[in-house]
Motif scaffolding. Structure first.
Motif, PDB file in Angstrom:
ATOM      1  N   ILE A 100       0.859  -1.186   0.000  1.00 52.31           N
ATOM      2  CA  ILE A 100       0.000   0.000   0.000  1.00 52.31           C
ATOM      3  C   ILE A 100       0.893   1.233   0.000  1.00 52.31           C
ATOM      4  CG2 ILE A 100      -1.665   1.350   1.324  1.00 52.31           C
ATOM      5  CD1 ILE A 100      -2.863  -1.184   2.356  1.00 52.31           C
ATOM      6  N   SER A 101       0.579   2.167  -0.877  1.00 52.10           N
ATOM      7  CA  SER A 101       1.331   3.422  -0.930  1.00 52.10           C
ATOM      8  C   SER A 101       0.687   4.453  -0.002  1.00 52.10           C
ATOM      9  CB  SER A 101       1.376   3.979  -2.350  1.00 52.10           C
ATOM     10  OG  SER A 101       1.951   5.264  -2.359  1.00 52.10           O
ATOM     11  N   LEU A 102       1.473   4.974   0.898  1.00 53.77           N
ATOM     12  CA  LEU A 102       0.978   5.994   1.820  1.00 53.77           C
ATOM     13  C   LEU A 102       0.583   7.275   1.082  1.00 53.77           C
ATOM     14  CD1 LEU A 102       0.577   6.139   4.896  1.00 53.77           C
ATOM     15  CD2 LEU A 102       2.859   7.155   5.072  1.00 53.77           C
ATOM     16  N   ASP A 103       1.180   7.491  -0.089  1.00 53.19           N
ATOM     17  CA  ASP A 103       0.884   8.703  -0.860  1.00 53.19           C
ATOM     18  C   ASP A 103      -0.601   8.804  -1.226  1.00 53.19           C
ATOM     19  OD1 ASP A 103       3.515   9.352  -0.732  1.00 53.19           O
ATOM     20  OD2 ASP A 103       3.980   8.904  -2.831  1.00 53.19           O
ATOM     21  N   ASP A 107       0.447  15.095   9.562  1.00 54.63           N
ATOM     22  CA  ASP A 107      -0.931  15.578   9.578  1.00 54.63           C
ATOM     23  C   ASP A 107      -1.481  15.836   8.178  1.00 54.63           C
ATOM     24  OD1 ASP A 107      -1.177  15.544  12.395  1.00 54.63           O
ATOM     25  OD2 ASP A 107      -0.017  17.395  12.514  1.00 54.63           O
ATOM     26  N   ALA A 108      -0.626  15.639   7.154  1.00 53.82           N
ATOM     27  CA  ALA A 108      -1.107  15.719   5.770  1.00 53.82           C
ATOM     28  C   ALA A 108      -1.714  14.396   5.329  1.00 53.82           C
ATOM     29  CB  ALA A 108       0.042  16.104   4.840  1.00 53.82           C
ATOM     30  N   ILE A 109      -1.637  13.383   6.209  1.00 56.76           N
ATOM     31  CA  ILE A 109      -2.156  12.044   5.923  1.00 56.76           C
ATOM     32  C   ILE A 109      -3.528  11.861   6.588  1.00 56.76           C
ATOM     33  CG2 ILE A 109      -1.715   9.568   6.180  1.00 56.76           C
ATOM     34  CD1 ILE A 109       0.288  10.932   4.366  1.00 56.76           C
ATOM     35  N   ASP A 110      -4.423  11.193   5.888  1.00 62.23           N
ATOM     36  CA  ASP A 110      -5.726  10.840   6.462  1.00 62.23           C
ATOM     37  C   ASP A 110      -5.513   9.605   7.348  1.00 62.23           C
ATOM     38  OD1 ASP A 110      -8.325  10.135   7.085  1.00 62.23           O
ATOM     39  OD2 ASP A 110      -9.102  10.498   5.064  1.00 62.23           O
ATOM     40  N   ILE A 111      -5.058   9.861   8.570  1.00 59.46           N
ATOM     41  CA  ILE A 111      -4.656   8.782   9.479  1.00 59.46           C
ATOM     42  C   ILE A 111      -5.834   7.892   9.850  1.00 59.46           C
ATOM     43  CG2 ILE A 111      -3.761   8.300  11.793  1.00 59.46           C
ATOM     44  CD1 ILE A 111      -1.968  10.742  11.483  1.00 59.46           C
ATOM     45  N   GLU A 112      -7.003   8.490  10.063  1.00 59.64           N
ATOM     46  CA  GLU A 112      -8.161   7.703  10.481  1.00 59.64           C
ATOM     47  C   GLU A 112      -8.567   6.702   9.402  1.00 59.64           C
ATOM     48  OE1 GLU A 112      -9.565   7.557  13.463  1.00 59.64           O
ATOM     49  OE2 GLU A 112      -7.970   8.923  14.088  1.00 59.64           O
ATOM     50  N   LEU A 113      -8.677   7.155   8.155  1.00 59.25           N
ATOM     51  CA  LEU A 113      -9.042   6.253   7.068  1.00 59.25           C
ATOM     52  C   LEU A 113      -7.958   5.185   6.877  1.00 59.25           C
ATOM     53  CD1 LEU A 113     -10.867   5.430   4.711  1.00 59.25           C
ATOM     54  CD2 LEU A 113      -9.611   7.059   3.269  1.00 59.25           C
ATOM     55  N   GLU A 157       5.318   1.589   2.587  1.00 58.02           N
ATOM     56  CA  GLU A 157       6.546   2.370   2.455  1.00 58.02           C
ATOM     57  C   GLU A 157       6.200   3.853   2.547  1.00 58.02           C
ATOM     58  OE1 GLU A 157       9.115   4.164  -1.097  1.00 58.02           O
ATOM     59  OE2 GLU A 157       8.368   2.126  -1.436  1.00 58.02           O
ATOM     60  N   GLY A 158       6.889   4.568   3.430  1.00 54.39           N
ATOM     61  CA  GLY A 158       6.633   6.000   3.571  1.00 54.39           C
ATOM     62  C   GLY A 158       7.456   6.597   4.686  1.00 54.39           C
ATOM     63  N   ILE A 159       7.619   7.916   4.672  1.00 57.93           N
ATOM     64  CA  ILE A 159       8.546   8.556   5.607  1.00 57.93           C
ATOM     65  C   ILE A 159       8.084   8.462   7.058  1.00 57.93           C
ATOM     66  CG2 ILE A 159       9.382  10.139   3.841  1.00 57.93           C
ATOM     67  CD1 ILE A 159       7.789  12.360   5.206  1.00 57.93           C
ATOM     68  N   HIS A 160       6.784   8.240   7.286  1.00 56.24           N
ATOM     69  CA  HIS A 160       6.272   8.246   8.662  1.00 56.24           C
ATOM     70  C   HIS A 160       6.108   6.847   9.250  1.00 56.24           C
ATOM     71  CE1 HIS A 160       5.546  12.519   8.299  1.00 56.24           C
ATOM     72  NE2 HIS A 160       4.847  12.313   7.195  1.00 56.24           N
ATOM     73  N   GLY A 161       6.647   5.839   8.565  1.00 57.76           N
ATOM     74  CA  GLY A 161       6.400   4.465   8.972  1.00 57.76           C
ATOM     75  C   GLY A 161       6.812   4.125  10.386  1.00 57.76           C
ATOM     76  N   LEU A 162       7.857   4.770  10.905  1.00 55.01           N
ATOM     77  CA  LEU A 162       8.343   4.450  12.251  1.00 55.01           C
ATOM     78  C   LEU A 162       7.592   5.205  13.342  1.00 55.01           C
ATOM     79  CD1 LEU A 162      12.199   4.395  11.607  1.00 55.01           C
ATOM     80  CD2 LEU A 162      10.546   2.536  11.394  1.00 55.01           C
ATOM     81  N   LEU A 200       1.148   7.242  13.047  1.00 56.76           N
ATOM     82  CA  LEU A 200       0.613   6.846  11.745  1.00 56.76           C
ATOM     83  C   LEU A 200      -0.309   5.644  11.873  1.00 56.76           C
ATOM     84  CD1 LEU A 200       0.658   7.132   8.598  1.00 56.76           C
ATOM     85  CD2 LEU A 200       2.529   5.465   8.632  1.00 56.76           C
ATOM     86  N   THR A 201       0.056   4.695  12.731  1.00 55.74           N
ATOM     87  CA  THR A 201      -0.703   3.439  12.855  1.00 55.74           C
ATOM     88  C   THR A 201      -1.158   3.252  14.304  1.00 55.74           C
ATOM     89  OG1 THR A 201       1.438   2.306  13.105  1.00 55.74           O
ATOM     90  CG2 THR A 201       0.445   2.292  10.918  1.00 55.74           C
ATOM     91  N   TRP A 202      -1.697   4.296  14.880  1.00 56.79           N
ATOM     92  CA  TRP A 202      -1.951   4.279  16.321  1.00 56.79           C
ATOM     93  C   TRP A 202      -3.074   3.310  16.713  1.00 56.79           C
ATOM     94  CZ3 TRP A 202      -6.307   6.362  19.021  1.00 56.79           C
ATOM     95  CH2 TRP A 202      -7.276   6.966  18.208  1.00 56.79           C
TER      96      TRP A 202
END
Length: 551
Positions: free
Chosen positions: A318-321, A344-350, A394-399, A403-405
């Motif tokens: 899955i691409s985080l973009d 916060d530019a990511i739709d974390i909830e979805l 794969e994405g810069i916020h993976g760690l 992001l995956t709370w």
């Protein structure tokens, strides 16, 4: 009086002025370390001519900090030589906001040793010793360095590969060193430093660029330190520890075999990752790959997927973009620009909702983001994953757990990837990992994306700021650190990067950085024959010929 342009404004200064004489005209409050004169970096003693355009460089600038740090390292080397004349020092790599140093052969530095060096450094600074720049004809430099008290870390054999008529050495109270940087004028200009014990050596800390009145806070990076140490030891066993040893391997035609060994190491590391994921496949459902720009994330994720399939798993990626918020909801940075690198530019909830559904065996419609329109498309892509199979992201916020709370930590397998080069010009002059990644990106952007070196360099500082904020603080969260460095890569990238860099003209604000990169690459002999480089090599992501491009 002669007319010049100082920091963008016209003024007049006395004839025969040097850069240091211009400081009172500038109104700057921070330490001035040098200047751009007609877009070329010059030291403080450089003489100004009529109509010159001068931009002063202070310690808050990355170039200014580089000059400060080079002077600090010379003081450190001199102090260590004075206190422990029988020991050799190695300036190794950046770590935790400073630069890690150690004794040769990894002899442990005790706290008492570090305190002794710190005390001697303070004494050198207090004595306000001038730094003298010596220009030695190239033909005489090797013998000069053999017969004078040169920093033990300086390798005279490097002079064989310096393509210049003159070699610049710096002398401080009969102690000489070759440093690939400009220097401050006096030891007392180094007004702030600290030494932090970090076994088996120590980390040298300088002022914080953003608040130069205080020493930068040391950030412990245990995972990176351990990986640097392991990789250095591995390369030492292959006798490839610096540019000199690499060039010799190219000259004696043994580099082809070493290329295959380096690639085999990567294959082994990726296999180890796949083994760990497959061994815990019922638990480690979410595989998160994060790392800075041009670290090789794309190729690594595809190679990992191949290894997982070989272990009878069927992962999906899955691409985080695709989870970017619509442009109108994207947060902005301090300059009012859209901050696409913010979590916060990511739709974390979805994103979390989709991951949970996939983990529970339900089909989901993954969004597709239209970057031209700056919004999500009406229809997405339907995905489903079988039980016990991983989802690769794969994405810069993976760690970052934010992001995956919604996903329990036990269900995540985090991989940190970076080009942690051990290779230095010599033990006095390290190669920053960011320089290697910048060369990678310049080559990729020019060959595959139609971007010239000027555009890549102009964006690089913004890229690095995002990495410092969003990636590096979470490196110790990783379950596996994958070092994507290939000790031979600069010798391959050289022939692609140099022409791109040479097209940056002197009237550009980024000319000095382009010249610095060209000078850096000049130390390396080129590898012309690329046939030994695997088609799935991380290097192929940048130079082309990647087998994954055709799949």
């Amino acid at each position: 009086m002669i007319p010049i342009r100082l920091d963008g404004r016209k003024t007049e200064v006395p004839e025969d002025s040097k850069i240091i004489d211009l400081i009172p005209y500038s109104g700057r409050s921070h330490l001035i370390c040098g200047a751009y004169v007609n877009n070329i970096i010059k030291s403080l003693e450089f003489g100004i001519k009529q109509e010159d355009s001068v931009r002063l460089i202070d310690i808050t600038d990355e170039v200014g900090m580089r000059i400060y740090f080079s002077t600090l390292l010379l003081i450190f080397s001199k102090a260590a030589h004075t206190v422990f004349p029988e020991k050799e020092i190695s300036i190794s790599y950046s770590l935790g906001g400073g630069i890690y140093c150690e004794f040769k052969n990894r002899e442990p530095m005790t706290q008492e040793m570090i305190d002794s060096i710190r005390k001697e450094m303070a004494a050198i600074i207090e004595r306000d010793i001038p730094l003298k720049k010596l220009k030695i004809p190239w033909r005489e430099a090797y013998l000069f360095m053999r017969h004078h008290k040169i920093s033990s870390a300086t390798n005279p054999d490097l002079m064989v590969y310096v393509h210049a008529r003159e070699i610049t050495l710096y002398e401080m109270d009969d102690f000489y060193g070759y440093y690939y940087s400009k220097m401050l004028l006096n030891s007392k200009d180094v007004y702030l430093f600290d030494l932090i014990k970090n076994d088996p050596g120590c980390v040298i800390m300088a002022p914080d660029r953003h608040n130069p009145a205080v020493v930068r806070k040391f950030e412990h990076q245990h995972n990176l330190h351990q990986e640097f140490q392991k990789y250095e030891e591995w390369c030492a066993r292959l006798d490839v520890s610096d540019v000199v040893s690499l060039n010799r391997k190219i000259e004696n035609k043994s580099i082809t075999n070493l290329i295959t060994v380096a690639e085999a190491r990567h294959e082994d590391l990726i296999s180890n990752m796949a083994y760990e994921i497959a061994r815990k496949k019922e638990e480690k459902r979410i595989v998160l790959i994060a790392g800075p720009s041009s670290s090789g994330k794309t190729t690594t994720s595809k190679r990992l997927r191949t290894h997982l399939i070989a272990r009878e798993l069927n992962p999906i990626a899955i691409s985080l973009d695709n989870y970017f918020l619509d442009r109108e909801h994207t947060p902005k940075d301090e300059n009012g620009e859209y901050d696409f690198e913010s979590i916060d530019a990511i739709d974390i909830e979805l994103f979390n909702e989709n991951l949970i559904d996939l983990m529970e065996g339900r089909e989901v419609e993954v969004p597709i983001f239209d970057f031209v329109q700056g919004k999500r498309m009406e229809k997405g892509q339907k995905l489903k994953v079988a039980p016990g199979n991983p989802i690769i992201i794969e994405g810069i916020h993976g760690l970052n757990d934010k992001l995956t709370w919604h996903i329990p930590r036990k269900n995540k397998y985090k991989i940190y990837i970076n080009d942690l080069t051990h290779l230095n010009i010599d033990p006095n002059n390290r190669i920053p990992t960011s320089d290697v990644r910048l060369i990678r990106r310049i080559v990729r952007d020019s060959k595959q994306r139609g971007n010239d070196a000027l555009k890549t360099i102009s964006m690089w500082q913004s890229v690095k700021r995002g990495e410092e904020k969003n990636i590096y603080p979470f490196s110790d969260e990783a379950d596996f650190v994958f070092n994507s460095s290939l000790f031979y890569e600069m010798s391959v990238l050289k022939k692609y990067a140099e022409p791109a860099l040479q097209r940056v003209k002197q009237d550009s604000l980024y000319y000095a950085e382009a010249r610095r990169m060209i000078d850096f690459l000049s130390f390396f002999l080129a590898i012309e024959d690329e046939s030994a480089i695997y088609s799935n090599s991380i290097l192929r992501e940048f130079i082309g010929g990647n087998i994954f491009d055709s799949l």
